[in-house]
Design a protein around this motif. Structure first.
Motif, mmCIF file in Angstrom:
data_model
loop_
_atom_site.group_PDB
_atom_site.id
_atom_site.type_symbol
_atom_site.label_atom_id
_atom_site.label_comp_id
_atom_site.label_asym_id
_atom_site.label_seq_id
_atom_site.Cartn_x
_atom_site.Cartn_y
_atom_site.Cartn_z
ATOM 1 N N UNK A 177 47.361 30.404 35.953
ATOM 2 C CA UNK A 177 47.039 31.309 37.237
ATOM 3 C C UNK A 177 46.322 30.740 38.546
ATOM 4 N N UNK A 178 47.360 30.631 39.454
ATOM 5 C CA UNK A 178 46.219 30.589 41.039
ATOM 6 C C UNK A 178 45.409 31.273 41.046
ATOM 7 N N UNK A 179 45.173 32.155 40.096
ATOM 8 C CA UNK A 179 43.633 33.418 40.646
ATOM 9 C C UNK A 179 42.735 33.580 39.136
ATOM 10 N N UNK A 180 41.635 33.605 39.020
ATOM 11 C CA UNK A 180 40.845 33.990 37.567
ATOM 12 C C UNK A 180 41.105 35.072 37.601
ATOM 13 N N UNK A 181 41.335 35.989 38.372
ATOM 14 C CA UNK A 181 41.927 37.559 38.388
ATOM 15 C C UNK A 181 40.101 38.234 38.699
ATOM 16 N N UNK A 182 40.320 39.331 37.902
ATOM 17 C CA UNK A 182 39.268 40.114 38.349
ATOM 18 C C UNK A 182 38.139 40.068 37.518
ATOM 19 N N UNK A 183 36.675 39.469 38.021
ATOM 20 C CA UNK A 183 35.253 39.434 37.579
ATOM 21 C C UNK A 183 34.405 40.390 37.053
ATOM 22 N N UNK A 184 34.113 39.813 35.371
ATOM 23 C CA UNK A 184 33.323 40.900 35.178
ATOM 24 C C UNK A 184 31.508 40.654 35.796
#
Length: 396
Positions: free
Chosen positions: A184-191
């Motif tokens: 994707x163009x984003x890593x998504x939510x982070x932990x």
């Protein structure tokens, strides 16, 4: 550092959706030298790669035999370079410091331009519990920051952090190098409480001219200026604070010694009229004048007070000043001089209103009395009883 106009050939084509202005880079180890094959760093640079992170060490016994030459040649071609240590956590916790010191013996302190801060690659648990692994990781990172004066970078991936580390938020103040191959163009939510990532490893199947086989590909958010700032190890956090804050310069005067490691972690520097302390956990704070002198007299960051967590500020009563430390406070006024208050006595003092209470300012440090400890104030005493754990007020 300028970015080449050429696009980086990437096997994972979906990753081409990452914004073009984000610098692209690689991370490598001995795996990129099959049968001793060498990397053509000029070809790598010409392909549009702007930074290269090289594995230096692993655990207590392994050093990448290609590390020194790869880093040197990458730097010579104009790439920003970085170095990482692959963690092999093991008990006792002190092995974290031993691994950190061995890593720095291989890489140097990286206090120069073109070098990213030291990196910890954390993806093995060594059969440690989450609490043990948290303590091990903290010991490694704090040794790095104390030795180098730089904020180390932490590499990890989501499931390791959420499952093995129990999603602790203890390290969210460290820059995150996040690995997720989601196309994707984003890593998504982070932990782990991180609100943003510093670097994103978005594929392990990149293809770059000059390198045999696949290679990990990474992006830096969110432009060449961010990469350049991350790679400037010449100016410490203490330097930045002193250079950017005229009030601090006026209060402290000229530096009279070089910056050096501080007891309890972090760094410090002494000036004509005070001190600046820094750690990742506490930031940069000053202590000067009577408060600074008292702090040094008590042992500075080696004392029970630890590092300062605030600059000197007004206390609750007119004409008085205070500084807050990890383990207590120091109050000062022209009439009372500087005195510390800490522990249960400080907590009770603050609950009454601190220097604004009817006790006034402290006129002594805490001292032992029969069965406990006591602090004297302008208009009374606070006494802590060891048996009951309570604090009592006595007024004249």
């Amino acid at each position: 550092m300028a970015v080449s106009g050429a696009a980086v050939p990437i096997a994972d084509q979906s990753a081409q959706t990452i914004p073009a202005e984000w610098p692209r880079g690689i991370d490598i180890s001995s795996w990129q030298h099959p049968a001793g094959a060498q990397i053509d760093w000029n070809a790598v640079r010409s392909a549009g790669v702007t930074f290269a992170i090289v594995k230096a060490t692993e655990g207590m016994t392994y050093t990448n035999p290609y590390f020194a030459l790869d880093r040197l040649r990458a730097l010579q071609t104009g790439l920003v370079v970085g170095a990482y240590h692959y963690a092999r956590p093991v008990l006792p916790i002190t092995t974290a410091v031993e691994q950190a010191d061995r890593f720095l013996a291989t890489t140097g302190l990286t206090r120069s331009n073109g070098h990213l801060a030291p990196i910890l690659d954390l993806e093995a648990d060594g059969s440690l519990s989450a609490d043990q692994l948290t303590a091990w990781t903290r010991a490694f990172l704090e040794e790095i920051e104390t030795r180098t004066g730089r904020t180390p970078i932490l590499y990890t991936y989501r499931s390791f952090w959420t499952d093995t580390m129990k999603n602790t938020t203890s390290f969210s103040r460290y820059p995150l190098w996040f690995a997720i191959y989601n196309g994707s163009s984003s890593s998504g939510s982070l932990p782990g409480g991180w609100q943003k990532w510093a670097m994103w490893q978005f594929t392990s199947s990149g293809s770059v001219p000059g390198i045999t086989g696949n290679v990990d590909m990474n992006a830096v958010c969110c432009g060449v200026d961010a990469l350049a700032a991350s790679a400037d190890g010449r100016i410490s956090e203490i330097d930045r604070r002193y250079g950017s804050d005229s009030r601090v310069r006026s209060a402290l005067g000229t530096a009279i010694r070089d910056e050096e490691p501080a007891g309890g972690g972090g760094r410090w520097r002494q000036f004509e009229q005070g001190l600046l302390f820094w750690s990742v956990a506490t930031g940069v704070h000053e202590a000067h004048g009577g408060i600074g002198a008292k702090y040094l007299n008590l042992g500075g960051s080696n004392s029970f007070l630890g590092r300062p967590t605030s600059d000197e500020v007004d206390a609750e009563t007119t004409g008085s000043r205070q500084s807050v430390f990890q383990g207590g406070r120091i109050y000062w006024s022209a009439a009372t001089d500087a005195h510390e208050v800490h522990g249960a006595i400080l907590n009770h003092y603050l609950s009454l209103g601190g220097a604004g209470s009817d006790l006034g300012l402290p006129i002594s440090d805490e001292y032992p009395v029969g069965g406990g400890h006591q602090s004297a104030f302008q208009y009374g005493w606070l006494r802590w009883d060891a048996d009951s754990g309570t604090v009592a007020v006595t007024r004249p």
